[in-house]
Design an enzyme around this catalytic site. Structure first.
Site, short mmCIF file in Angstrom:
data_model
loop_
_atom_site.label_atom_id
_atom_site.label_comp_id
_atom_site.label_asym_id
_atom_site.label_seq_id
_atom_site.Cartn_x
_atom_site.Cartn_y
_atom_site.Cartn_z
N HIS A 171 0.86 -1.20 0.00
CA HIS A 171 0.00 0.00 0.00
C HIS A 171 0.90 1.25 0.00
O HIS A 171 1.37 1.68 1.04
CB HIS A 171 -0.90 -0.03 1.24
N HIS A 174 -2.60 6.96 -1.00
CA HIS A 174 -3.58 7.64 -0.13
C HIS A 174 -3.01 8.36 1.09
O HIS A 174 -3.72 8.61 2.05
CB HIS A 174 -4.66 6.64 0.35
N TYR A 176 -0.59 7.28 3.23
CA TYR A 176 -0.09 6.45 4.34
C TYR A 176 1.44 6.38 4.27
O TYR A 176 2.07 7.08 3.47
CB TYR A 176 -0.75 5.07 4.31
C1 FMN Z 1 -14.97 1.14 3.06
C2 FMN Z 1 -13.73 1.41 2.26
C3 FMN Z 1 -12.51 1.02 2.77
C4 FMN Z 1 -11.31 1.22 2.03
N1 FMN Z 1 -10.12 0.77 2.53
C5 FMN Z 1 -9.01 0.80 1.75
C6 FMN Z 1 -7.81 0.15 2.16
O1 FMN Z 1 -7.70 -0.50 3.21
N2 FMN Z 1 -6.74 0.24 1.32
C7 FMN Z 1 -6.79 0.93 0.15
O2 FMN Z 1 -5.78 1.00 -0.57
N3 FMN Z 1 -7.93 1.53 -0.26
C8 FMN Z 1 -9.04 1.46 0.48
N4 FMN Z 1 -10.21 1.99 0.02
C9 FMN Z 1 -10.28 2.56 -1.34
C10 FMN Z 1 -10.75 1.49 -2.32
O3 FMN Z 1 -9.78 0.47 -2.50
C11 FMN Z 1 -11.04 2.09 -3.72
O4 FMN Z 1 -9.85 2.62 -4.25
C12 FMN Z 1 -12.09 3.18 -3.67
O5 FMN Z 1 -13.23 2.75 -2.94
C13 FMN Z 1 -12.54 3.56 -5.08
O6 FMN Z 1 -13.15 2.47 -5.73
P1 FMN Z 1 -14.76 2.40 -5.89
O7 FMN Z 1 -15.17 3.70 -6.45
O8 FMN Z 1 -14.99 1.23 -6.81
O9 FMN Z 1 -15.33 2.19 -4.52
C14 FMN Z 1 -11.39 1.84 0.75
C15 FMN Z 1 -12.64 2.25 0.27
C16 FMN Z 1 -13.80 2.01 0.98
C17 FMN Z 1 -15.13 2.43 0.39
#
Ligand code: FMN
Length: 364
Positions: A171, A174, A176
């Site tokens: 990762h 974002h 981190y």
């Molecule tokens: C509830 C939730 C938790 C997420 N947790 C992570 C995470 O642990 N690691 C990460 O890289 N992105 C995380 N994301 C981002 C998602 O991987 C993804 O990039 C983002 O939701 C956009 O995709 P989508 O529009 O299809 O939801 C999270 C998103 C959501 C909605």
């Protein structure tokens, strides 16, 4: 099934990973692993997506072996016998139904509020000890701390391989820890870990190199990165295609197999004068397979009020047809509907569950 949908259900053979189709479950934190131990419900949750035609699952972010790696007691550890046993059952459950799964290895760095669980006495760490708004929370990471953290990533990679995962995802997105080294707002170091954008990749390069050395040449390493940061959605590490190339080249050379370019709206061109999105540019510069992501199948990004309607995939199919990227990660749509991919495959798109507060209450 129409020809466009077929594009998503074509197999993909990469040098180290063969996938039955192009659909990837995006990593999503669920914090439903009490004491950091993934339970049988966690295994059932991922298995349900795998048996419904998700070709590759990337798990929720899982903490590497460092007390400040996470800030939530429900986030699973990727270390310690009990947690790793839980994870091996998750991998087995997914494999039983023909799926593939990789853990997302995570350290939150300075995003960890002081005093947070599961280890309240652990102080946050980050390249310069400052938040993105310049608040000083800790000292800069020492060379020893850097070495320890790199070792923790490498150990997690080895464990992933040993307990049966199909690869790892680092990762690096974002805002981190790894991204805190990339970002000039959080990395003010004057040593070899600071400097211009290419120089600020050094920490990530050392993490990738250590993981590669630990797992050998054949184990897949996926690297997730983003321009946007939590709380800074319009931020761009690379402001031009040339800067993006300077950023990606050292990471690619260090041993990344697949890049996961995290964007919030996959249809947006990354730079002027080209239709390519971030995954498209990444594929162009590195020649490696890439994963795109961001509001695929939904009409917009996560926002207060938590509503998004299911949306047509026309723009996605156009980009897939042009082979702008290879794989397509689905986040929220797969969170609320484990059968999203099989519904797409069988033409039941009108039965997909929309992303609403009600759907979020009954996740399974
Ligand atoms: C509830 C939730 C938790 C997420 N947790 C992570 C995470 O642990 N690691 C990460 O890289 N992105 C995380 N994301 C981002 C998602 O991987 C993804 O990039 C983002 O939701 C956009 O995709 P989508 O529009 O299809 O939801 C999270 C998103 C959501 C909605």
């Amino acid at each position: 099934m129409n020809d466009e949908v077929k594009l998503l259900f074509q197999p993909l053979q990469t040098k180290k990973l063969d996938l039955s189709n192009r659909i990837v479950m995006a990593p999503m934190t669920r914090a439903f692993s009490p004491r950091g131990i993934p339970t049988k419900e966690v295994a059932a949750y991922y298995k349900r997506r795998a048996e419904n035609e998700v070709g590759l699952i990337i798990t929720e972010g899982t903490a590497i072996n460092h007390p400040a790696a996470s800030s939530d007691p429900g986030v699973p550890f990727f270390y310690g016998e009990e947690a790793l046993q839980g994870w091996s059952k998750v991998a087995k459950a997914v494999h039983e139904v023909g799926g593939k799964i990789i853990p997302q290895l995570w350290h939150v760095g300075i995003q960890r509020p002081v005093g947070s669980m599961p280890f309240p006495h652990a102080n946050p760490i980050s390249p310069s000890g400052i938040t993105s708004t310049g608040e000083k929370v800790a000292g800069p990471m020492t060379p020893e701390e850097i070495e320890t953290i790199i070792g923790a990533y490498a150990q997690a990679a080895v464990d992933a391989k040993r307990i049966g995962f199909d690869g790892i995802e680092l990762h690096g997105a974002h805002g981190y820890l790894i991204d805190q080294f990339f970002w000039d707002a959080t990395n003010k170091r004057m040593d070899k870990y600071g400097g211009n954008l290419a120089e600020r990749t050094r920490f990530a390069v050392e993490v990738i190199t250590a993981c590669r050395k630990a797992v050998g040449p054949d184990f897949p390493i996926v690297f997730r990165f983003s321009q946007w940061k939590i709380g800074a959605y319009n931020e761009k590490l690379a402001k031009t295609p040339a800067e993006l190339e300077q950023f990606l080249t050292p990471l690619s050379e260090a041993g990344v197999d697949i890049f996961h370019a995290s964007t919030r709206r996959f249809w947006e061109p990354e730079f002027a004068d080209s239709e390519l999105n971030l995954a498209g540019w990444t594929k162009k510069w590195t020649g490696k397979p890439t994963i795109t992501v961001g509001s695929i199948g939904l009409d917009d990004v996560f926002a207060p009020g938590v509503q998004a309607k299911n949306a047509p995939l026309t723009a996605l199919f156009e980009k897939l047809e042009r082979q702008e990227f290879d794989l397509v990660a689905i986040g929220r749509a797969l969170l609320v509907d484990p059968t999203w991919a099989s519904k797409l495959h069988t033409g039941k798109t009108n039965e997909m569950i929309p992303y609403t507060p009600e759907a979020l209450k009954t996740l399974f």
